[in-house]
Design a protein around this motif. Structure first.
Motif, PDB file in Angstrom:
ATOM      1  N   ASP A 226       0.622   4.991   1.957  1.00 32.00           N
ATOM      2  CA  ASP A 226      -0.164   5.629   3.011  1.00 32.00           C
ATOM      3  C   ASP A 226      -1.136   6.652   2.423  1.00 32.00           C
ATOM      4  O   ASP A 226      -2.174   6.938   3.005  1.00 32.00           O
ATOM      5  CB  ASP A 226       0.750   6.313   4.036  1.00 32.00           C
ATOM      6  CG  ASP A 226       1.458   5.300   4.927  1.00 32.00           C
ATOM      7  OD1 ASP A 226       1.491   4.096   4.575  1.00 32.00           O
ATOM      8  OD2 ASP A 226       1.970   5.697   5.989  1.00 32.00           O
TER       9      ASP A 226
ATOM     10  N   HIS B 235       0.847  -1.207   0.000  1.00 34.12           N
ATOM     11  CA  HIS B 235       0.000   0.000   0.000  1.00 34.12           C
ATOM     12  C   HIS B 235       0.878   1.250   0.000  1.00 34.12           C
ATOM     13  O   HIS B 235       2.064   1.192   0.311  1.00 34.12           O
ATOM     14  CB  HIS B 235      -0.897   0.023   1.247  1.00 34.12           C
ATOM     15  CG  HIS B 235      -0.110   0.255   2.505  1.00 34.12           C
ATOM     16  ND1 HIS B 235       0.582  -0.742   3.145  1.00 34.12           N
ATOM     17  CD2 HIS B 235       0.139   1.379   3.212  1.00 34.12           C
ATOM     18  CE1 HIS B 235       1.213  -0.240   4.195  1.00 34.12           C
ATOM     19  NE2 HIS B 235       0.967   1.039   4.260  1.00 34.12           N
TER      20      HIS B 235
ATOM     21  N   HIS C 116       4.788   0.060  -0.041  1.00 32.76           N
ATOM     22  CA  HIS C 116       5.513  -0.781   0.920  1.00 32.76           C
ATOM     23  C   HIS C 116       4.577  -1.813   1.510  1.00 32.76           C
ATOM     24  O   HIS C 116       3.355  -1.653   1.468  1.00 32.76           O
ATOM     25  CB  HIS C 116       6.181   0.076   2.009  1.00 32.76           C
ATOM     26  CG  HIS C 116       5.238   0.968   2.774  1.00 32.76           C
ATOM     27  ND1 HIS C 116       4.648   2.082   2.218  1.00 32.76           N
ATOM     28  CD2 HIS C 116       4.785   0.908   4.050  1.00 32.76           C
ATOM     29  CE1 HIS C 116       3.885   2.673   3.119  1.00 32.76           C
ATOM     30  NE2 HIS C 116       3.932   1.986   4.250  1.00 32.76           N
TER      31      HIS C 116
ATOM     32  N   ASN D 118       7.416   9.132   6.544  1.00 38.56           N
ATOM     33  CA  ASN D 118       7.263   8.062   7.534  1.00 38.56           C
ATOM     34  C   ASN D 118       8.616   7.821   8.202  1.00 38.56           C
ATOM     35  O   ASN D 118       9.606   7.580   7.515  1.00 38.56           O
ATOM     36  CB  ASN D 118       6.813   6.766   6.855  1.00 38.56           C
ATOM     37  CG  ASN D 118       5.396   6.862   6.329  1.00 38.56           C
ATOM     38  OD1 ASN D 118       4.802   7.935   6.322  1.00 38.56           O
ATOM     39  ND2 ASN D 118       4.851   5.748   5.885  1.00 38.56           N
TER      40      ASN D 118
HETATM   41 FE   LIG Z   1       2.253   2.241   5.622  1.00 38.42          FE
END
Ligand SMILES: [Fe+2]
Length: 305
Positions: A129, A127, A227, A140
């Motif tokens: 984010d 996915h 990721h 992240n």
């Molecule tokens: Fe994630």
């Protein structure tokens, strides 16, 4: 092309530019990240005593394991010490606290095998984010609490940095998620029935790369990177911390990664706290990123008392 910068002596502004272009950053442990690991280990080890938290899954019924997480995770997330430690870490990495906003840290647990992959220990399928209403300038920040192995980390799929993936994000609205699904993590024992954006095509998971670095090292990547959680075949539960970061000036000037395939609505920006005083982003900044769906659900998630 995706590059991985190791201990790069770049200022925050140049690092953000590189992140929005798909590059990743890995940093060796610092006093701040080691203190965060130490603090987290203390909480985790108390919660799973007398077992080693990395091996507790082999001794506890899954219901008991889940009950421990249901108590531990909110305590970690809202612990005042966790916020202070994030301040320290951001300073160590050259961020200006007045311009930097973060979301409360998450403690992730990835158990070995098929023991538990749902709800509070959700195994994330590939996915971005941004499919979940994250801003495109989200960074992240991720650190392992104990040493990790290739069999229990995260995988990145660099081909898809610049290639779109068919996905279900058009059906995801952050405010509806807050209202209807978010509080139900602890109920998802065998399968996770909550509706989330999934890929809708065959995915080439290779080439992929996994970053294996010691406890307390820090990995920073764009929230637009594709990721996934790899199947944990390490025999140990992986414990990691992550938190999301955005920069005020980048939000104002719309400096961010490109959107190539995300259609989610709503924004998570109301969750972010200024690193200097924990105040929220001004309404006019959030409004720049809203989608007219603000009436649909809960703008900011409030866990049940
Ligand atoms: Fe994630």
């Amino acid at each position: 092309m995706n590059s991985i910068f190791f201990d790069a002596p770049l200022c925050d502004e140049l690092r953000r530019q590189q992140l929005y272009n798909g590059q990743l950053f890995v940093y060796s442990a610092t006093p701040g990240t080691l203190a965060f690991c130490e603090f987290t280990r203390q909480l985790v080890e108390e919660a799973f005593a007398p077992y080693d938290p990395r091996e507790a899954q082999h001794f506890l019924p899954v219901e008991r394991f889940m009950a421990i997480l249901a108590d531990l995770k909110p305590r970690f997330i809202h612990h005042p010490r966790a916020k202070e430690l994030i301040q320290t870490i951001l300073l160590e990495r050259g961020c200006v606290l007045d311009k930097t906003y973060f979301d409360v840290p998450r403690l992730r647990t990835m158990t070995h095998g098929d023991y538990l992959k749902t709800g509070l220990a959700y195994a994330f399928h590939p996915h971005r984010d941004t499919w979940f209403s994250a801003p495109f300038s989200q960074q992240n920040w991720w650190l392992p609490v104990y040493d990790v192995q290739p069999e229990n980390v995260m995988a990145f799929h660099p081909y898809y940095w610049s290639n779109p993936v068919r996905n279900g994000s058009q059906e995801y609205n952050y405010y509806v998620w807050n209202k209807t699904s978010r509080g139900k993590a602890a109920e998802q024992l065998k399968t996770d029935t909550r509706k989330q954006p999934h890929i809708q095509q065959e995915l080439a998971v290779d080439p992929q790369f996994r970053i294996v670095s010691p406890a307390g090292s820090m990995l920073i990547f764009s929230g637009a990177q594709l990721h996934s959680t790899v199947p944990n075949e390490s025999s140990y539960t992986r414990f990691s911390i992550d938190f999301r970061v955005v920069n005020y000036d980048d939000l104002v000037h719309r400096r961010a990664a490109l959107n190539i395939d995300s259609e989610s609505t709503g924004t998570t920006l109301r969750d972010f706290l200024r690193a200097s005083d924990f105040s929220r982003l001004p309404d006019e900044i959030v409004a720049m990123y809203d989608s007219g769906t603000e009436v649909d659900g809960e703008l900011i998630y409030r866990p049940p008392a």
